[in-house]
Design a protein around this motif. Structure first.
Motif, PDB file in Angstrom:
ATOM      1  N   GLU A 152      -3.830  -1.223   8.600  1.00 35.78           N
ATOM      2  CA  GLU A 152      -4.301  -1.004   7.418  1.00 35.78           C
ATOM      3  C   GLU A 152      -3.749  -0.087   6.460  1.00 35.78           C
ATOM      4  O   GLU A 152      -3.543  -0.155   5.105  1.00 35.78           O
ATOM      5  CB  GLU A 152      -5.808  -0.409   7.599  1.00 35.78           C
ATOM      6  CG  GLU A 152      -6.926  -0.433   6.229  1.00 35.78           C
ATOM      7  CD  GLU A 152      -6.992  -1.652   5.482  1.00 35.78           C
ATOM      8  OE1 GLU A 152      -7.358  -1.653   4.355  1.00 35.78           O
ATOM      9  OE2 GLU A 152      -6.599  -2.719   5.862  1.00 35.78           O
ATOM     10  N   LYS A 153      -3.246   1.020   7.186  1.00 38.11           N
ATOM     11  CA  LYS A 153      -2.567   2.009   6.505  1.00 38.11           C
ATOM     12  C   LYS A 153      -1.040   1.406   5.933  1.00 38.11           C
ATOM     13  O   LYS A 153      -0.600   1.706   4.817  1.00 38.11           O
ATOM     14  CB  LYS A 153      -2.210   3.209   7.519  1.00 38.11           C
ATOM     15  CG  LYS A 153      -1.865   4.444   6.666  1.00 38.11           C
ATOM     16  CD  LYS A 153      -1.703   5.746   7.754  1.00 38.11           C
ATOM     17  CE  LYS A 153      -0.795   5.585   8.720  1.00 38.11           C
ATOM     18  NZ  LYS A 153      -0.727   7.005   9.590  1.00 38.11           N
ATOM     19  N   ARG A 182      -0.618  -1.642   5.106  1.00 35.60           N
ATOM     20  CA  ARG A 182      -1.092  -2.692   3.948  1.00 35.60           C
ATOM     21  C   ARG A 182      -1.235  -2.060   2.672  1.00 35.60           C
ATOM     22  O   ARG A 182      -0.846  -2.248   1.641  1.00 35.60           O
ATOM     23  CB  ARG A 182      -2.491  -3.289   4.304  1.00 35.60           C
ATOM     24  CG  ARG A 182      -2.834  -4.455   3.255  1.00 35.60           C
ATOM     25  CD  ARG A 182      -4.171  -5.016   3.448  1.00 35.60           C
ATOM     26  NE  ARG A 182      -5.090  -3.850   3.545  1.00 35.60           N
ATOM     27  CZ  ARG A 182      -5.668  -3.466   2.104  1.00 35.60           C
ATOM     28  NH1 ARG A 182      -5.242  -4.247   0.895  1.00 35.60           N
ATOM     29  NH2 ARG A 182      -6.658  -2.677   2.066  1.00 35.60           N
ATOM     30  N   ARG A 183      -1.790  -0.750   2.761  1.00 35.15           N
ATOM     31  CA  ARG A 183      -2.199   0.166   1.660  1.00 35.15           C
ATOM     32  C   ARG A 183      -0.901   0.461   1.131  1.00 35.15           C
ATOM     33  O   ARG A 183      -0.798   0.701  -0.237  1.00 35.15           O
ATOM     34  CB  ARG A 183      -3.247   1.177   2.082  1.00 35.15           C
ATOM     35  CG  ARG A 183      -4.547   0.869   2.077  1.00 35.15           C
ATOM     36  CD  ARG A 183      -5.493   1.899   1.870  1.00 35.15           C
ATOM     37  NE  ARG A 183      -6.394   1.740   3.085  1.00 35.15           N
ATOM     38  CZ  ARG A 183      -6.665   2.500   4.032  1.00 35.15           C
ATOM     39  NH1 ARG A 183      -6.084   3.733   4.200  1.00 35.15           N
ATOM     40  NH2 ARG A 183      -7.242   2.337   5.143  1.00 35.15           N
ATOM     41  N   SER A 184      -0.073   1.008   2.013  1.00 38.27           N
ATOM     42  CA  SER A 184       1.482   1.745   1.524  1.00 38.27           C
ATOM     43  C   SER A 184       2.303   0.578   0.829  1.00 38.27           C
ATOM     44  O   SER A 184       2.954   0.875  -0.234  1.00 38.27           O
ATOM     45  CB  SER A 184       1.971   2.134   2.690  1.00 38.27           C
ATOM     46  OG  SER A 184       2.600   1.328   3.551  1.00 38.27           O
ATOM     47  N   LYS A 206       1.125  -2.350  -0.506  1.00 37.00           N
ATOM     48  CA  LYS A 206       0.387  -2.692  -1.780  1.00 37.00           C
ATOM     49  C   LYS A 206       0.759  -1.786  -3.098  1.00 37.00           C
ATOM     50  O   LYS A 206       0.994  -2.340  -4.013  1.00 37.00           O
ATOM     51  CB  LYS A 206      -1.075  -3.008  -1.476  1.00 37.00           C
ATOM     52  CG  LYS A 206      -2.004  -3.380  -2.799  1.00 37.00           C
ATOM     53  CD  LYS A 206      -3.225  -3.479  -2.278  1.00 37.00           C
ATOM     54  CE  LYS A 206      -4.028  -4.117  -3.308  1.00 37.00           C
ATOM     55  NZ  LYS A 206      -5.620  -4.226  -2.919  1.00 37.00           N
ATOM     56  N   ARG A 207       0.952  -0.491  -2.717  1.00 31.70           N
ATOM     57  CA  ARG A 207       1.224   0.321  -3.847  1.00 31.70           C
ATOM     58  C   ARG A 207       2.503   0.166  -4.485  1.00 31.70           C
ATOM     59  O   ARG A 207       3.097   0.332  -5.602  1.00 31.70           O
ATOM     60  CB  ARG A 207       1.054   1.842  -3.187  1.00 31.70           C
ATOM     61  CG  ARG A 207      -0.418   2.102  -3.254  1.00 31.70           C
ATOM     62  CD  ARG A 207      -0.635   3.819  -3.087  1.00 31.70           C
ATOM     63  NE  ARG A 207      -1.909   3.799  -2.532  1.00 31.70           N
ATOM     64  CZ  ARG A 207      -2.002   4.446  -1.363  1.00 31.70           C
ATOM     65  NH1 ARG A 207      -0.763   4.988  -0.618  1.00 31.70           N
ATOM     66  NH2 ARG A 207      -3.139   4.673  -0.830  1.00 31.70           N
ATOM     67  N   TYR A 244     -11.892  -5.947   5.697  1.00 35.38           N
ATOM     68  CA  TYR A 244     -10.962  -5.001   5.162  1.00 35.38           C
ATOM     69  C   TYR A 244      -9.827  -5.563   4.372  1.00 35.38           C
ATOM     70  O   TYR A 244      -9.601  -5.066   3.346  1.00 35.38           O
ATOM     71  CB  TYR A 244     -10.347  -4.117   6.428  1.00 35.38           C
ATOM     72  CG  TYR A 244     -11.650  -3.528   7.045  1.00 35.38           C
ATOM     73  CD1 TYR A 244     -11.719  -2.175   6.362  1.00 35.38           C
ATOM     74  CD2 TYR A 244     -12.027  -3.772   8.229  1.00 35.38           C
ATOM     75  CE1 TYR A 244     -12.693  -1.364   7.338  1.00 35.38           C
ATOM     76  CE2 TYR A 244     -12.941  -3.201   9.032  1.00 35.38           C
ATOM     77  CZ  TYR A 244     -13.366  -1.867   8.341  1.00 35.38           C
ATOM     78  OH  TYR A 244     -14.379  -0.933   8.992  1.00 35.38           O
ATOM     79  N   PHE A 245      -9.156  -6.808   4.639  1.00 31.52           N
ATOM     80  CA  PHE A 245      -8.206  -7.456   3.877  1.00 31.52           C
ATOM     81  C   PHE A 245      -8.062  -8.667   4.401  1.00 31.52           C
ATOM     82  O   PHE A 245      -8.722  -9.301   5.502  1.00 31.52           O
ATOM     83  CB  PHE A 245      -6.876  -6.616   4.264  1.00 31.52           C
ATOM     84  CG  PHE A 245      -6.267  -6.615   5.647  1.00 31.52           C
ATOM     85  CD1 PHE A 245      -6.542  -5.407   6.303  1.00 31.52           C
ATOM     86  CD2 PHE A 245      -5.607  -7.798   5.988  1.00 31.52           C
ATOM     87  CE1 PHE A 245      -6.105  -5.456   7.599  1.00 31.52           C
ATOM     88  CE2 PHE A 245      -4.985  -7.737   7.360  1.00 31.52           C
ATOM     89  CZ  PHE A 245      -5.325  -6.593   8.094  1.00 31.52           C
TER      90      PHE A 245
END
Length: 126
Positions: free
Chosen positions: A116-117, A119-121, A123-124, A50-51
């Motif tokens: 994961e949430k 990480r995505r936030s 990253k943006r 996933y990452f």
């Protein structure tokens, strides 16, 4: 080595994050320091997960654990997902092995999803 399943991958990632979090918390680094989570260079097994790399603050790990409902937060905090399910059953008075296993899997999935949430936030915004 063969491939690993999604649950075991999640356990590996969570274990790595918690290892680094505990080192940070125990004075190896500042309590609010950054944790750099990435697989070892030789660890080709996880490169397509996933990452691969994540930077997360120790305080954010604490917040994510605190947001989990009880007993999921305790399963993660005390790392019951790495041990024998019977230990968790004895500590929390659960008689059904199936129910205990279900709670452990749910805690792993929920915590991994929150990481994961996160990480995505980040990253943006980075």
């Amino acid at each position: 080595m063969g491939a690993i399943g999604p649950y075991h991958y999640k356990v590996w990632v969570i274990g790595d994050i918690l290892d680094k979090y505990e080192n940070c918390k125990n004075g190896a680094r500042k309590p609010k320091g950054k944790l750099f989570v990435k697989p070892d260079a030789e660890e080709k097994l996880h490169r397509d997960g996933y990452f691969v790399n994540i930077v997360i603050y120790a305080v954010d790990i604490e917040n994510i654990i605190e947001r989990l409902e009880y007993p999921l937060n305790e399963i993660i905090r005390k790392r019951y997902f790495e041990g024998d399910v019977r230990t968790f059953m004895e500590d929390y008075g659960i008689r059904s092995k199936r129910e205990a296993r279900k709670l452990i899997v749910r805690a792993v999935n929920k915590f991994f999803h929150e990481i994961e949430k996160y990480r995505r936030s980040t990253k943006r915004t980075a």
